[in-house]
Scaffold this motif. Structure first.
Motif, PDB file in Angstrom:
ATOM      1  N   THR A 159     -45.835 -17.575 -18.555  1.00 36.62           N
ATOM      2  CA  THR A 159     -45.940 -17.661 -21.351  1.00 36.62           C
ATOM      3  C   THR A 159     -46.204 -17.812 -21.073  1.00 36.62           C
ATOM      4  OG1 THR A 159     -43.115 -17.714 -20.440  1.00 36.62           O
ATOM      5  CG2 THR A 159     -44.121 -18.502 -22.470  1.00 36.62           C
ATOM      6  N   VAL A 160     -47.368 -17.954 -21.998  1.00 37.74           N
ATOM      7  CA  VAL A 160     -48.579 -18.885 -22.704  1.00 37.74           C
ATOM      8  C   VAL A 160     -48.075 -19.164 -24.283  1.00 37.74           C
ATOM      9  CG1 VAL A 160     -50.606 -18.682 -23.359  1.00 37.74           C
ATOM     10  CG2 VAL A 160     -49.811 -16.656 -22.178  1.00 37.74           C
ATOM     11  N   ASP A 161     -48.057 -20.803 -23.897  1.00 35.99           N
ATOM     12  CA  ASP A 161     -48.330 -21.490 -25.025  1.00 35.99           C
ATOM     13  C   ASP A 161     -49.270 -20.934 -26.338  1.00 35.99           C
ATOM     14  OD1 ASP A 161     -47.639 -23.001 -27.518  1.00 35.99           O
ATOM     15  OD2 ASP A 161     -47.897 -24.555 -26.054  1.00 35.99           O
ATOM     16  N   ALA A 162     -49.051 -19.862 -27.487  1.00 34.07           N
ATOM     17  CA  ALA A 162     -50.162 -19.746 -28.348  1.00 34.07           C
ATOM     18  C   ALA A 162     -49.953 -20.333 -29.283  1.00 34.07           C
ATOM     19  CB  ALA A 162     -50.012 -17.902 -28.022  1.00 34.07           C
ATOM     20  N   ARG A 163     -49.779 -20.989 -29.601  1.00 33.17           N
ATOM     21  CA  ARG A 163     -49.582 -21.670 -31.318  1.00 33.17           C
ATOM     22  C   ARG A 163     -48.893 -22.840 -30.909  1.00 33.17           C
ATOM     23  NH1 ARG A 163     -47.173 -17.207 -31.641  1.00 33.17           N
ATOM     24  NH2 ARG A 163     -48.681 -15.987 -31.456  1.00 33.17           N
ATOM     25  N   SER A 164     -49.291 -23.853 -32.109  1.00 30.37           N
ATOM     26  CA  SER A 164     -48.546 -25.159 -32.670  1.00 30.37           C
ATOM     27  C   SER A 164     -48.078 -25.180 -33.805  1.00 30.37           C
ATOM     28  CB  SER A 164     -49.722 -26.337 -32.654  1.00 30.37           C
ATOM     29  OG  SER A 164     -49.825 -26.463 -30.682  1.00 30.37           O
ATOM     30  N   PRO A 165     -46.977 -25.258 -34.057  1.00 27.71           N
ATOM     31  CA  PRO A 165     -46.427 -25.254 -35.528  1.00 27.71           C
ATOM     32  C   PRO A 165     -47.705 -26.693 -36.293  1.00 27.71           C
ATOM     33  CG  PRO A 165     -44.728 -26.461 -33.885  1.00 27.71           C
ATOM     34  CD  PRO A 165     -46.077 -26.262 -32.787  1.00 27.71           C
ATOM     35  N   SER A 166     -47.703 -25.565 -37.561  1.00 28.68           N
ATOM     36  CA  SER A 166     -48.176 -26.328 -38.735  1.00 28.68           C
ATOM     37  C   SER A 166     -47.932 -26.668 -40.009  1.00 28.68           C
ATOM     38  CB  SER A 166     -49.531 -25.032 -39.416  1.00 28.68           C
ATOM     39  OG  SER A 166     -49.013 -24.034 -39.546  1.00 28.68           O
ATOM     40  N   ALA A 167     -48.228 -27.176 -40.311  1.00 30.97           N
ATOM     41  CA  ALA A 167     -47.756 -27.622 -41.944  1.00 30.97           C
ATOM     42  C   ALA A 167     -46.752 -26.457 -42.644  1.00 30.97           C
ATOM     43  CB  ALA A 167     -49.191 -28.918 -42.504  1.00 30.97           C
ATOM     44  N   PHE A 168     -47.822 -25.872 -42.633  1.00 32.13           N
ATOM     45  CA  PHE A 168     -47.629 -24.672 -43.001  1.00 32.13           C
ATOM     46  C   PHE A 168     -45.917 -23.826 -42.191  1.00 32.13           C
ATOM     47  CE2 PHE A 168     -46.450 -20.019 -43.757  1.00 32.13           C
ATOM     48  CZ  PHE A 168     -47.005 -19.900 -45.024  1.00 32.13           C
ATOM     49  N   SER A 169     -46.004 -23.884 -40.839  1.00 31.32           N
ATOM     50  CA  SER A 169     -44.921 -22.844 -40.266  1.00 31.32           C
ATOM     51  C   SER A 169     -43.805 -23.911 -40.985  1.00 31.32           C
ATOM     52  CB  SER A 169     -45.211 -22.844 -38.488  1.00 31.32           C
ATOM     53  OG  SER A 169     -46.726 -21.574 -38.881  1.00 31.32           O
ATOM     54  N   THR A 170     -43.867 -25.309 -40.507  1.00 27.30           N
ATOM     55  CA  THR A 170     -42.593 -26.504 -39.921  1.00 27.30           C
ATOM     56  C   THR A 170     -41.869 -26.500 -41.137  1.00 27.30           C
ATOM     57  OG1 THR A 170     -44.146 -28.000 -40.476  1.00 27.30           O
ATOM     58  CG2 THR A 170     -43.672 -27.585 -38.379  1.00 27.30           C
ATOM     59  N   VAL A 171     -42.057 -25.379 -42.579  1.00 29.32           N
ATOM     60  CA  VAL A 171     -41.049 -25.229 -43.896  1.00 29.32           C
ATOM     61  C   VAL A 171     -40.451 -24.681 -43.568  1.00 29.32           C
ATOM     62  CG1 VAL A 171     -43.012 -26.433 -45.293  1.00 29.32           C
ATOM     63  CG2 VAL A 171     -43.364 -23.858 -45.135  1.00 29.32           C
ATOM     64  N   ASN A 172     -40.486 -23.335 -42.325  1.00 29.36           N
ATOM     65  CA  ASN A 172     -39.949 -22.876 -42.316  1.00 29.36           C
ATOM     66  C   ASN A 172     -38.643 -22.731 -41.357  1.00 29.36           C
ATOM     67  OD1 ASN A 172     -41.736 -20.407 -43.726  1.00 29.36           O
ATOM     68  ND2 ASN A 172     -42.488 -20.412 -41.981  1.00 29.36           N
ATOM     69  N   PRO A 173     -37.137 -21.974 -41.612  1.00 29.37           N
ATOM     70  CA  PRO A 173     -35.890 -22.633 -41.331  1.00 29.37           C
ATOM     71  C   PRO A 173     -36.242 -22.449 -40.014  1.00 29.37           C
ATOM     72  CG  PRO A 173     -35.362 -20.744 -42.781  1.00 29.37           C
ATOM     73  CD  PRO A 173     -36.922 -21.132 -43.178  1.00 29.37           C
ATOM     74  N   GLY A 174     -35.234 -22.480 -38.785  1.00 29.21           N
ATOM     75  CA  GLY A 174     -35.520 -22.206 -37.590  1.00 29.21           C
ATOM     76  C   GLY A 174     -35.909 -22.401 -36.839  1.00 29.21           C
ATOM     77  N   MET A 175     -36.005 -21.664 -35.590  1.00 34.05           N
ATOM     78  CA  MET A 175     -36.865 -22.616 -34.085  1.00 34.05           C
ATOM     79  C   MET A 175     -38.211 -21.942 -34.648  1.00 34.05           C
ATOM     80  SD  MET A 175     -36.099 -22.209 -30.175  1.00 34.05           S
ATOM     81  CE  MET A 175     -34.661 -23.296 -30.201  1.00 34.05           C
ATOM     82  N   PHE A 176     -39.311 -22.790 -33.897  1.00 32.67           N
ATOM     83  CA  PHE A 176     -40.352 -22.453 -34.990  1.00 32.67           C
ATOM     84  C   PHE A 176     -40.908 -21.205 -33.260  1.00 32.67           C
ATOM     85  CE2 PHE A 176     -45.378 -22.766 -33.689  1.00 32.67           C
ATOM     86  CZ  PHE A 176     -45.462 -22.386 -34.847  1.00 32.67           C
ATOM     87  N   VAL A 177     -41.560 -20.304 -33.326  1.00 34.16           N
ATOM     88  CA  VAL A 177     -42.582 -19.612 -32.243  1.00 34.16           C
ATOM     89  C   VAL A 177     -43.335 -19.446 -31.518  1.00 34.16           C
ATOM     90  CG1 VAL A 177     -42.266 -17.166 -30.616  1.00 34.16           C
ATOM     91  CG2 VAL A 177     -40.198 -17.679 -32.655  1.00 34.16           C
ATOM     92  N   SER A 178     -43.868 -20.310 -30.678  1.00 40.10           N
ATOM     93  CA  SER A 178     -45.226 -20.654 -30.392  1.00 40.10           C
ATOM     94  C   SER A 178     -45.254 -20.057 -28.939  1.00 40.10           C
ATOM     95  CB  SER A 178     -45.034 -22.179 -29.599  1.00 40.10           C
ATOM     96  OG  SER A 178     -44.118 -21.980 -28.626  1.00 40.10           O
ATOM     97  N   SER A 179     -45.056 -18.932 -28.176  1.00 39.84           N
ATOM     98  CA  SER A 179     -44.678 -18.359 -26.900  1.00 39.84           C
ATOM     99  C   SER A 179     -45.362 -17.299 -27.295  1.00 39.84           C
ATOM    100  CB  SER A 179     -43.620 -18.316 -26.317  1.00 39.84           C
ATOM    101  OG  SER A 179     -42.553 -18.189 -26.724  1.00 39.84           O
ATOM    102  N   GLU A 180     -46.340 -16.413 -26.654  1.00 38.73           N
ATOM    103  CA  GLU A 180     -46.198 -14.747 -26.270  1.00 38.73           C
ATOM    104  C   GLU A 180     -46.087 -14.686 -24.604  1.00 38.73           C
ATOM    105  OE1 GLU A 180     -49.534 -14.164 -29.849  1.00 38.73           O
ATOM    106  OE2 GLU A 180     -49.914 -14.649 -27.873  1.00 38.73           O
ATOM    107  N   TYR A 181     -46.501 -13.291 -24.078  1.00 38.25           N
ATOM    108  CA  TYR A 181     -46.060 -13.419 -22.377  1.00 38.25           C
ATOM    109  C   TYR A 181     -47.519 -12.051 -22.295  1.00 38.25           C
ATOM    110  CZ  TYR A 181     -42.008 -14.973 -24.180  1.00 38.25           C
ATOM    111  OH  TYR A 181     -40.823 -15.621 -24.570  1.00 38.25           O
TER     112      TYR A 181
END
Length: 577
Positions: A159-181
């Protein structure tokens, strides 16, 4: 999921069992305009020549098939980052991404299934493959890999932590997806030597004991706390807390061999000699006992507990001594921010950090002779990392960015002007190089009447090379004997010609052959008497001998790749995820 008649669980989908003709084994043609540097040449373990690092432009399934005959069982490590099949060609910023990866699910599975079968054949028995995906297809892909590689050869789902929540991403509802495999498989688990990797960690302050007189015999050791030792021996004059902490961390690294802590000894897990020493120490309080071990670290026991030394956790990583821990299957320590310009090329939502590829190669490869393959090369990261790590490599890319991204990037690696990514930790200053290849067109093309005929784009040398590959020979023209264009063994040869073959011409060749030699002649026409003229010469007519053998005149087995933007987009257009 279904269970076939061999009692093996497998994934089925529409089109998996459709009848497909065999892939045409194409030849590769070097395009010297794009080849660069001085790639090392050698001989492979199978006795066939290695002509240097390869960058191949063309459909990756056909390219893999082109490699299969010469490189079957020769590749040590495969890393691929195929299209994720997200169902969208638009990124979060509304820009078009490089791969058209919104392929219908069963089509994606069929295309990957075909590629995995060839990749499996290319791997060495002690080789490994890393497949980088996200949630869209990772689980389905694992079942395919279980079928092809064997479930017992599954090593890890990383499991790779591929991205961090950004100001743009956090306006979207639901859980932020940061993982890749990354799905990690061995060709044969019993043969794979998986290198143990340590990664940096924060200092472990549980190691709180300091041996004052470490240089004396262990029975005379005296202990104080690490904080006392730092107060006594630490060299820091500042009262700034950050400066003090930095000096403290440096102190424990420099004195790691004399810093330790107590650890419990399990009666069920420890060896008999250790348990005996434990019992002995409990009846002799504060005495230190040692178990000497041949080839291993000695074990020290006091008051029923073992002394664990901090020095075992200090390791040089990327040229710096620092606290470390064993690598796990969760990778959170690789930064993805700031990689937009790595290698001097921009690749939206597709580029992977050089450090990520380096880690995969560190796990599965050890030697400069090891061959690394990436058949979805993208911006060229895997090839760049392999070259900096002094590994041999093959990179395959269909898109125009083979020219606009991969070639310029690998030129900079060769020159040593690329000092980003892992260059500094690898002390990379240039060297080696690569050869650039184009996938040859199909050997047979349909004429205006729908008949398959020899492609007019093929010259004599290309035709000879293609026929050698079709017949399973190694193309290697002899410098003195014209009919020895390729060999199957030390005494078996192939000769291809477009000339009309007569008995007289055949006899002239036969007179120059050794008694134990055999020859296959492929020609466009010959006298019928040639068929039975000599027992050690077989003659066949092209293209008739090839008809029905494989699927000719098809050039696209692609996953719908589209062109990438040109090199180095403006900084205003770049975003970090």
């Amino acid at each position: 999921m279904a269970q076939n008649n061999k009692n093996k669980l497998e994934l089925t989908w529409i089109g998996k069992y459709d009848e497909h003709q065999s892939l045409e084994p194409r030849i590769l043609i070097e395009n010297k305009e794009y080849s660069y540097g001085k790639p090392e040449t050698s001989t492979l373990p199978n006795g066939k020549p290695w002509n240097g690092n390869m960058l191949i432009h063309g459909d990756n399934l056909l390219a893999l098939k082109a490699l299969e005959q010469d490189l079957s069982g020769q590749v040590k490590c495969i890393y691929i980052d195929p299209p994720f099949n997200t169902g969208s060609r638009i990124d979060a910023d509304g820009k078009e991404i490089g791969y058209d990866d919104g392929i219908e699910h069963s089509t994606w599975l069929s295309m990957m299934y075909a590629r995995f079968n060839v990749l499996y054949n290319l791997l060495r028995e002690d080789g490994a493959i890393f497949v980088h995906l996200d949630d869209n297809e990772a689980d389905y892909c694992k079942i395919i890999l279980d079928e092809i590689f064997g479930r017992s050869n599954f090593m890890n789902r990383i499991t790779v932590d591929a991205r961090s929540p950004s100001a743009f991403s956090t306006v979207n509802p639901g859980m932020f997806v940061s993982s890749e495999y990354i799905l990690f498989y061995a060709k044969d688990r019993s043969n794979l030597i998986e290198n143990r990797i340590r990664v940096p960690r924060t200092p472990d302050y549980a190691y709180n004991k300091f041996i004052l007189n470490y240089d004396l015999p262990y029975s005379e050791w005296e202990f104080i706390s690490v904080s006392e030792a730092f107060s006594k021996y630490g060299k820091v004059k500042s009262s700034n807390p950050e400066t003090i902490l930095k000096a403290y961390n440096k102190f424990i690294i420099e004195n790691a061999e004399r810093i330790c802590r107590y650890t419990a000894i399990s009666d069920s897990g420890a060896g008999q000699k250790v348990i005996e020493l434990k019992k002995k120490s409990l009846v002799n309080p504060n005495d230190i006992f040692m178990l000497e071990r041949n080839g291993l670290d000695n074990i020290y026991i006091i008051n029923g507990q073992q002394l664990a030394f901090y020095s075992k956790n200090i390791q040089e990583i990327d040229g710096k001594c620092q606290p470390s821990k064993l690598l796990t299957d969760i990778w959170t320590d690789i930064a993805w921010e700031g990689i937009a310009k790595e290698g001097g090329v921009t690749f939206k939502r597709g580029k992977k950090p050089e450090k990520l590829i380096k880690r995969c190669l560190e796990i599965a490869t050890s030697n400069p002779e090891d061959i690394v393959l990436d058949s979805f090369l993208g911006s060229g990261t895997t090839a760049a990392v392999a070259q900096k790590m002094d590994r041999r490599y093959i990179g395959i890319e269909l898109g125009n960015h083979a020219y606009t991204h991969c070639v310029p990037r690998l030129k900079m690696v060769t020159d040593g002007t690329d000092q980003g990514g892992i260059s500094k930790t690898q002390n990379w200053h240039g060297g080696s190089g690569f050869k650039f290849y184009e996938l040859a067109p199909s050997l047979l093309k349909e004429d205006k009447y729908g008949n398959l005929v020899i492609n007019k784009e093929y010259n004599a040398d290309m035709l000879a090379a293609a026929m050698a590959k079709q017949e399973g020979y190694t193309y290697h023209p002899d410098q003195e004997v014209y009919w020895k264009q390729g060999f199957g063994s030390e005494t078996d040869f192939i000769y291809t010609t477009t000339q009309f073959m007569t008995v007289e011409a055949l006899s002239a060749i036969h007179d120059t052959m050794a008694e134990e030699e055999t020859l296959l002649i492929c020609c466009t026409a010959f006298q019928k008497e040639c068929k039975q003229a000599f027992g050690n010469i077989t003659i066949k007519k092209i293209p008739q001998m090839l008809l029905g053998r494989c699927e000719f005149d098809k050039d696209d087995y692609s996953l719908n790749i589209i062109d990438m933007p040109e090199m180095m987009e403006s900084e205003e257009e770049e975003t970090e995820e």
